[in-house]
Scaffold this active site. Sequence first.
Site, PDB file in Angstrom:
ATOM      1  N   CYS A 133      -3.606  -1.698  -7.783  1.00 19.35           N
ATOM      2  CA  CYS A 133      -2.766  -1.339  -8.934  1.00 19.35           C
ATOM      3  C   CYS A 133      -2.161  -0.043  -8.871  1.00 19.35           C
ATOM      4  O   CYS A 133      -1.030   0.320  -9.176  1.00 19.35           O
ATOM      5  CB  CYS A 133      -3.832  -1.294 -10.234  1.00 19.35           C
ATOM      6  N   HIS A 247      -2.888   3.365 -15.744  1.00 16.12           N
ATOM      7  CA  HIS A 247      -2.825   4.561 -14.839  1.00 16.12           C
ATOM      8  C   HIS A 247      -1.711   5.479 -14.814  1.00 16.12           C
ATOM      9  O   HIS A 247      -0.428   5.112 -15.101  1.00 16.12           O
ATOM     10  CB  HIS A 247      -2.846   3.969 -13.517  1.00 16.12           C
ATOM     11  N   GLN A 320      -2.276  -0.674 -16.040  1.00 11.14           N
ATOM     12  CA  GLN A 320      -2.932  -1.290 -14.944  1.00 11.14           C
ATOM     13  C   GLN A 320      -3.281  -2.710 -14.869  1.00 11.14           C
ATOM     14  O   GLN A 320      -3.001  -3.520 -13.890  1.00 11.14           O
ATOM     15  CB  GLN A 320      -4.092  -0.543 -14.736  1.00 11.14           C
TER      16      GLN A 320
END
Length: 340
Positions: A133, A247, A320
């Site tokens: 990811c 993220h 993510q």
Amino acid sequence: MKKYSVAVVGATGAVGEEIFRVLEELDFPVGDVLPLGSARSAGLEIEFKGRKYKVKELSESTFSEHEVDIAFFSAGGSVSEKYAKFACDSGAVVIDNTSHFRMQPDVPLVVPECNPDDVKEWKNTGIIANPNCSTIQMVQLLKPLNDAFGIKRVDVSTYQAASGAGKEGMEELVYQMQKFFEFKLDECEPKVFAHRLALNVIPHIDVFLDNDYTKEEMKMVNETQKILHKKIEVSATCVRVPVLRSHSEAITIHFEREVDAAAAREVLSKAPSVVVIDEPSKKLYPMPSISSDTNETYVGRIRSDNFDKKILHLWCCADQIRVGAATNAVRIAQIWAGEN
Ligand code: A2P
């Protein structure tokens, strides 16, 4: 229009559930739907396009008993290691979300915005790997910048959400936050993460290797080179932060020549699946609260280094579960379906 029978291994997990949502949103031509899990969730129902489907237990005979064109695997590396071959043997293409096959030389590792042509190599093994990811959102930015200016080296620090550890990771963070408001945070015994995540940051994702980096950090090094077909030097520090599902990354890019921030901003504003938000004076920059539940990678804080004109710094955020997993997997399936 041809329709494809789709199986999702890990259908009840964070990524599996999102794959169904993204298939629907991107209007992927889905025929039959086969949600698969372990015995734990067999019999549960998932919903796709208003219809309910029962989750079946994955077994060695699943793929000989059901006709499947595309099998998404998102149930962990050991499940892919054991069961992907049965899907391939039955003629399905496997789009694997785990790290298990990623660095196998004959398995293509694909980010559709970067190396779509590599999908053709699916015929080698029947498997296409979906990258890590953190790697996906970074290479979506590096690819256009490398094409325009040439990149030598990248230093990246990640701020990774709990979702990277699946539903259990998200649940652990929520539970710890609840305990905080009950003044009982010290009662929280970490199970998924190495330490308590609420009100904390943990510089440790996946296991430590002999070179003192974590496996997660080395994924960002090796996968970036494989996807971009270039030995760019990458050094990563991967950190878990108490965010639910997006993220963030602070990225320092060393170019082969001098590059100014405005030129980089211009290139990124034209890059596919990338949105530039870069007006810091108006408090506008990417944040997990903006990128969560979207299919785009957001980039901002694009600025020159104070000392070296060949270095730029930037900041990016992406969901993510979507950009880093489900959306990338479905976009791979779109390319594959265009050719098969
Ligand atoms: P199950 O709940 O039936 O065990 P997450 O990444 O959110 O933790 O989700 C993991 C997903 O992988 C779940 O859907 C889980 O299903 C599935 N899974 C875990 N182990 C297996 C297994 N041995 N066979 C099939 N699916 C599995």
